[in-house]
Enzyme design. Structure first.
Site, PDB file in Angstrom:
ATOM      1  N   ARG A  62      31.179 -22.571  -4.408  1.00 11.72           N
ATOM      2  CA  ARG A  62      31.376 -21.158  -4.075  1.00 11.72           C
ATOM      3  C   ARG A  62      30.151 -20.362  -4.542  1.00 11.72           C
ATOM      4  NH1 ARG A  62      36.023 -18.991  -2.697  1.00 11.72           N
ATOM      5  NH2 ARG A  62      37.278 -20.558  -3.789  1.00 11.72           N
ATOM      6  N   ARG A  99      29.998 -29.541   4.342  1.00 13.53           N
ATOM      7  CA  ARG A  99      29.509 -28.873   3.132  1.00 13.53           C
ATOM      8  C   ARG A  99      29.727 -29.707   1.869  1.00 13.53           C
ATOM      9  NH1 ARG A  99      33.741 -24.149   1.378  1.00 13.53           N
ATOM     10  NH2 ARG A  99      35.685 -25.214   1.918  1.00 13.53           N
ATOM     11  N   HIS A 168      27.488 -19.345   5.621  1.00 12.55           N
ATOM     12  CA  HIS A 168      28.438 -18.535   4.849  1.00 12.55           C
ATOM     13  C   HIS A 168      27.706 -17.860   3.671  1.00 12.55           C
ATOM     14  CE1 HIS A 168      31.904 -17.436   2.473  1.00 12.55           C
ATOM     15  NE2 HIS A 168      32.767 -18.188   3.145  1.00 12.55           N
ATOM     16  N   ASP A 213      38.260  -9.152   4.476  1.00 13.19           N
ATOM     17  CA  ASP A 213      38.067 -10.414   5.185  1.00 13.19           C
ATOM     18  C   ASP A 213      38.182 -10.112   6.674  1.00 13.19           C
ATOM     19  OD1 ASP A 213      37.758 -13.008   5.962  1.00 13.19           O
ATOM     20  OD2 ASP A 213      39.432 -13.815   4.816  1.00 13.19           O
ATOM     21  N   GLU A 272      28.322 -13.288   6.856  1.00 16.71           N
ATOM     22  CA  GLU A 272      28.193 -14.667   7.319  1.00 16.71           C
ATOM     23  C   GLU A 272      27.775 -14.708   8.785  1.00 16.71           C
ATOM     24  OE1 GLU A 272      31.878 -16.666   6.230  1.00 16.71           O
ATOM     25  OE2 GLU A 272      32.187 -15.150   4.674  1.00 16.71           O
TER      26      GLU A 272
END
Length: 306
Positions: A62, A99, A168, A213, A272
């Site tokens: 993260r 990822r 991202h 979001d 993103e």
């Protein structure tokens, strides 16, 4: 021309490279070909390196710029054409498969006056779990006065392939409550925290005042993060994308995240670069698509004297 300085380092369980070129420094993990941080000497970081990030094999990081591919977010929230590409009864990982895999470093060297680092992921060529399609993936990181990141997907198979994806990016900011994003005025968006089916339209600049979001559609290729605290404007220029995801977890959501400090939300915002929802990519055999973003900072213009 500047000579790149490359140092192999270990963060937790992960192999990484610390790369210096001119006045800039990059930190890149082999897992995910993941840019962890980007900073120019004497300036605050541009890409946020979360000080509580966990560096374990197979665990998403993260921080930085994770690569989401061949789907973004929850697979079940993707269009049916993206969902149909997966052939497995096992639960799908969030943000795809790539990822948490080790990419192969093709090389790091000079490209004219710039630095160029390139990574490939052979597993994407028919060997991803539950995703039996032959797509060659290459991530290119080019560093001059700006940071340029490009993800190239080439369909080496014999059938069409459809996927969603995102770079991202976590941007470092002085205080998320004080920054705003320019360039989205009038853009359509879906608020994932309310109802994915209801479409909204952005009115003016985006300010962060609560958990955010949102999936923006038909986005312009140029967005900016205005940060009065650090007296700068982060410029974000994209290509191969007509969608963007804006995210900040705010207070309550952050408390549920074991890999972020309680005040971590104050120091980052995600803008993103994406191909999601109506902007997903379909590649015919022998076709390719490149998703790219260029990032740099400029000082805020001084206010005119009264």
């Amino acid at each position: 021309m500047p000579t790149p300085h490359v140092e192999s380092v270990k963060l937790g369980e992960l192999n990484c490279w610390r790369i210096r070129h001119g006045q800039a420094e990059l930190l890149v993990a082999q897992q995910g070909a993941h840019i962890l941080s980007y900073q120019v000497d004497g300036e605050p970081p541009l890409i946020w390196l979360n000080d509580k990030a966990v560096f374990k094999q197979g665990k998403p990081i993260r921080a930085g710029i994770p690569i989401c591919w061949p789907w973004f977010g929850n697979l079940e929230r993707n269009p049916a054409s993206v969902q149909a590409m997966r052939n497995s009864s096992e639960p799908a990982n969030a943000h795809g498969e790539v990822r948490v895999l080790d990419w192969e470093l093709l090389g790091i060297g000079n490209d004219g006056d710039a630095l160029l680092a390139e990574f490939v992921l052979p597993q994407a060529e028919g060997h991803l779990p539950g995703w039996p399609h032959n797509v060659a993936l290459k991530l290119s990181i080019r560093l001059d006065e700006q940071l340029h990141v490009s993800l190239l997907s080439y369909n080496a198979g014999t059938e069409d392939v459809t996927f969603s994806q995102a770079l991202h990016s976590y941007f470092a900011v002085s205080d998320a409550r004080q920054v705003h994003v320019e360039g989205l005025d009038g853009s359509r968006y879906l608020d994932t925290l309310k109802n994915w089916e209801d479409e909204h339209r952005q009115d003016g600049d985006l300010h962060f005042t609560a958990e955010t979001d949102r999936v923006y559609l038909d986005t312009p290729h140029h967005l900016s993060i205005v940060d009065p605290g650090w007296q700068r404007r982060i410029q974000i220029m994209t290509s191969g994308s007509k969608s963007a995801v804006l995210w900040n977890p705010w207070v309550d959501k952050t408390r549920t995240l074991s890999d972020m400090a309680e005040d971590g939300w104050q120091h980052m915002v995600c803008v993103e670069t994406a191909n999601v929802l109506s902007d997903v990519v379909t590649l015919a055999p022998d076709a390719m698509h490149t998703l790219s973003v260029s990032i740099w900072a400029e000082p805020l213009a001084a206010l005119p004297e009264a």
